[in-house]
Design a protein around this motif. Structure first.
Motif, PDB file in Angstrom:
ATOM      1  N   THR A  29       0.817  -1.199   0.000  1.00 35.31           N
ATOM      2  CA  THR A  29       0.000   0.000   0.000  1.00 35.31           C
ATOM      3  C   THR A  29       0.865   1.269   0.000  1.00 35.31           C
ATOM      4  O   THR A  29       1.920   1.307   0.647  1.00 35.31           O
ATOM      5  CB  THR A  29      -0.968   0.012   1.209  1.00 35.31           C
ATOM      6  OG1 THR A  29      -1.678   1.234   1.206  1.00 35.31           O
ATOM      7  CG2 THR A  29      -0.240  -0.147   2.532  1.00 35.31           C
ATOM      8  N   VAL A  30       0.405   2.284  -0.718  1.00 35.04           N
ATOM      9  CA  VAL A  30       1.185   3.519  -0.839  1.00 35.04           C
ATOM     10  C   VAL A  30       1.301   4.249   0.492  1.00 35.04           C
ATOM     11  O   VAL A  30       2.199   5.076   0.666  1.00 35.04           O
ATOM     12  CB  VAL A  30       0.592   4.470  -1.902  1.00 35.04           C
ATOM     13  CG1 VAL A  30       0.746   3.898  -3.288  1.00 35.04           C
ATOM     14  CG2 VAL A  30      -0.864   4.794  -1.603  1.00 35.04           C
ATOM     15  N   THR A  31       0.418   3.970   1.429  1.00 31.69           N
ATOM     16  CA  THR A  31       0.516   4.641   2.728  1.00 31.69           C
ATOM     17  C   THR A  31       1.676   4.104   3.556  1.00 31.69           C
ATOM     18  O   THR A  31       1.996   4.671   4.587  1.00 31.69           O
ATOM     19  CB  THR A  31      -0.795   4.482   3.524  1.00 31.69           C
ATOM     20  OG1 THR A  31      -1.030   3.089   3.745  1.00 31.69           O
ATOM     21  CG2 THR A  31      -1.969   5.116   2.785  1.00 31.69           C
ATOM     22  N   PHE A  35       7.347   8.810   0.535  1.00 30.43           N
ATOM     23  CA  PHE A  35       7.317   9.291  -0.843  1.00 30.43           C
ATOM     24  C   PHE A  35       8.556  10.065  -1.254  1.00 30.43           C
ATOM     25  O   PHE A  35       8.774  10.307  -2.430  1.00 30.43           O
ATOM     26  CB  PHE A  35       6.066  10.136  -1.112  1.00 30.43           C
ATOM     27  CG  PHE A  35       4.883   9.303  -1.458  1.00 30.43           C
ATOM     28  CD1 PHE A  35       4.815   8.649  -2.680  1.00 30.43           C
ATOM     29  CD2 PHE A  35       3.852   9.140  -0.571  1.00 30.43           C
ATOM     30  CE1 PHE A  35       3.742   7.855  -3.004  1.00 30.43           C
ATOM     31  CE2 PHE A  35       2.754   8.349  -0.889  1.00 30.43           C
ATOM     32  CZ  PHE A  35       2.701   7.703  -2.110  1.00 30.43           C
ATOM     33  N   MET A  38      10.656   6.453  -1.559  1.00 27.92           N
ATOM     34  CA  MET A  38       9.946   5.218  -1.914  1.00 27.92           C
ATOM     35  C   MET A  38      10.407   4.028  -1.069  1.00 27.92           C
ATOM     36  O   MET A  38      10.256   2.874  -1.454  1.00 27.92           O
ATOM     37  CB  MET A  38      10.098   4.891  -3.414  1.00 27.92           C
ATOM     38  CG  MET A  38       9.578   5.972  -4.322  1.00 27.92           C
ATOM     39  SD  MET A  38       7.940   6.579  -3.890  1.00 27.92           S
ATOM     40  CE  MET A  38       6.920   5.137  -4.181  1.00 27.92           C
ATOM     41  N   SER A  40      10.123   1.392   1.866  1.00 25.75           N
ATOM     42  CA  SER A  40       9.042   0.740   2.608  1.00 25.75           C
ATOM     43  C   SER A  40       9.151   1.076   4.088  1.00 25.75           C
ATOM     44  O   SER A  40      10.242   1.090   4.649  1.00 25.75           O
ATOM     45  CB  SER A  40       9.140  -0.775   2.417  1.00 25.75           C
ATOM     46  OG  SER A  40       8.252  -1.440   3.295  1.00 25.75           O
ATOM     47  N   LEU A  53       3.220  -1.283  -6.167  1.00 28.02           N
ATOM     48  CA  LEU A  53       2.412  -0.512  -5.219  1.00 28.02           C
ATOM     49  C   LEU A  53       0.950  -0.511  -5.662  1.00 28.02           C
ATOM     50  O   LEU A  53       0.650  -0.656  -6.845  1.00 28.02           O
ATOM     51  CB  LEU A  53       2.940   0.921  -5.146  1.00 28.02           C
ATOM     52  CG  LEU A  53       4.326   1.036  -4.521  1.00 28.02           C
ATOM     53  CD1 LEU A  53       5.036   2.276  -5.021  1.00 28.02           C
ATOM     54  CD2 LEU A  53       4.233   1.030  -3.016  1.00 28.02           C
ATOM     55  N   CYS A  55      -1.276   1.440  -6.630  1.00 32.32           N
ATOM     56  CA  CYS A  55      -1.676   2.695  -7.264  1.00 32.32           C
ATOM     57  C   CYS A  55      -1.850   2.434  -8.757  1.00 32.32           C
ATOM     58  O   CYS A  55      -0.993   1.812  -9.381  1.00 32.32           O
ATOM     59  CB  CYS A  55      -0.592   3.751  -7.043  1.00 32.32           C
ATOM     60  SG  CYS A  55      -0.962   5.340  -7.804  1.00 32.32           S
ATOM     61  N   TRP A  66       3.927   7.205 -13.326  1.00 32.13           N
ATOM     62  CA  TRP A  66       4.060   6.685 -11.962  1.00 32.13           C
ATOM     63  C   TRP A  66       5.284   5.761 -11.866  1.00 32.13           C
ATOM     64  O   TRP A  66       6.078   5.858 -10.926  1.00 32.13           O
ATOM     65  CB  TRP A  66       2.780   5.935 -11.566  1.00 32.13           C
ATOM     66  CG  TRP A  66       2.850   5.201 -10.268  1.00 32.13           C
ATOM     67  CD1 TRP A  66       2.932   3.848 -10.092  1.00 32.13           C
ATOM     68  CD2 TRP A  66       2.839   5.776  -8.953  1.00 32.13           C
ATOM     69  NE1 TRP A  66       2.969   3.549  -8.760  1.00 32.13           N
ATOM     70  CE2 TRP A  66       2.914   4.712  -8.037  1.00 32.13           C
ATOM     71  CE3 TRP A  66       2.778   7.083  -8.472  1.00 32.13           C
ATOM     72  CZ2 TRP A  66       2.934   4.918  -6.651  1.00 32.13           C
ATOM     73  CZ3 TRP A  66       2.793   7.284  -7.090  1.00 32.13           C
ATOM     74  CH2 TRP A  66       2.863   6.210  -6.207  1.00 32.13           C
ATOM     75  N   THR A  70       8.450   7.108  -9.649  1.00 32.16           N
ATOM     76  CA  THR A  70       8.775   6.356  -8.439  1.00 32.16           C
ATOM     77  C   THR A  70      10.052   5.540  -8.638  1.00 32.16           C
ATOM     78  O   THR A  70      10.808   5.341  -7.697  1.00 32.16           O
ATOM     79  CB  THR A  70       7.610   5.445  -8.019  1.00 32.16           C
ATOM     80  OG1 THR A  70       7.269   4.581  -9.120  1.00 32.16           O
ATOM     81  CG2 THR A  70       6.397   6.268  -7.607  1.00 32.16           C
TER      82      THR A  70
END
Ligand SMILES: Cc1cc2nc3c(=O)[nH]c(=O)nc-3n(C[C@H](O)[C@H](O)[C@H](O)COP(=O)(O)OP(=O)(O)OC[C@H]3O[C@@H](n4cnc5c(N)ncnc54)[C@H](O)[C@@H]3O)c2cc1C
Length: 82
Positions: A29-31, A35, A38, A40, A53, A55, A66, A70
């Motif tokens: 998950t991107v949460t 950012f 990138m 984890s 991810l 997204c 994207w 990223t």
């Protein structure tokens, strides 16, 4: 139809249709990423980009953008972490 991933077999349960057939959002998950890098938040030393991810964008270049953006951030941060 059976989809095999990572040695496991999973039953195919449905489809999102043609508009979404060209891109898949996967498990991280991107949460749970920083950012700026990138990285984890769940596993030290792991940097994530693109479709790994969860997204996804509509067709039109959003998924390439994207993946490239990223990928740049993740690659730069991974090198700097060495
Ligand atoms: C037919 C099609 C058309 C598309 N058209 C568009 C479009 O017009 N615009 C748009 O924005 N997006 C489009 N997309 C989506 C876009 O291509 C993806 O979102 C993007 O390429 C994802 O980049 P990625 O780096 O995350 O994954 P990928 O591009 O899938 O790269 C993953 C790489 O990892 C490699 N790999 C896999 N497993 C291993 C392993 N165990 N060890 C080493 N290497 C491994 C694979 O061989 C692959 O090279 C399209 C996708 C498809 C399938």
């Amino acid at each position: 139809m059976i989809v095999t991933t990572g040695g496991r077999s999973l039953p195919r349960t449905g489809s999102d249709g043609g508009d979404y057939a060209l891109v898949r959002a996967l498990g991280h998950t991107v949460t749970e990423v920083d950012f700026r890098t990138m990285a984890s938040r769940r596993a030290d030393g792991l940097f994530l980009a693109g479709e790994i991810l969860d997204c996804e964008g509509r067709i039109g270049g959003f998924n390439f953008q994207w993946a490239w953006a990223t990928g740049f951030l993740a690659g730069r941060a991974a090198v700097r972490s060495l």
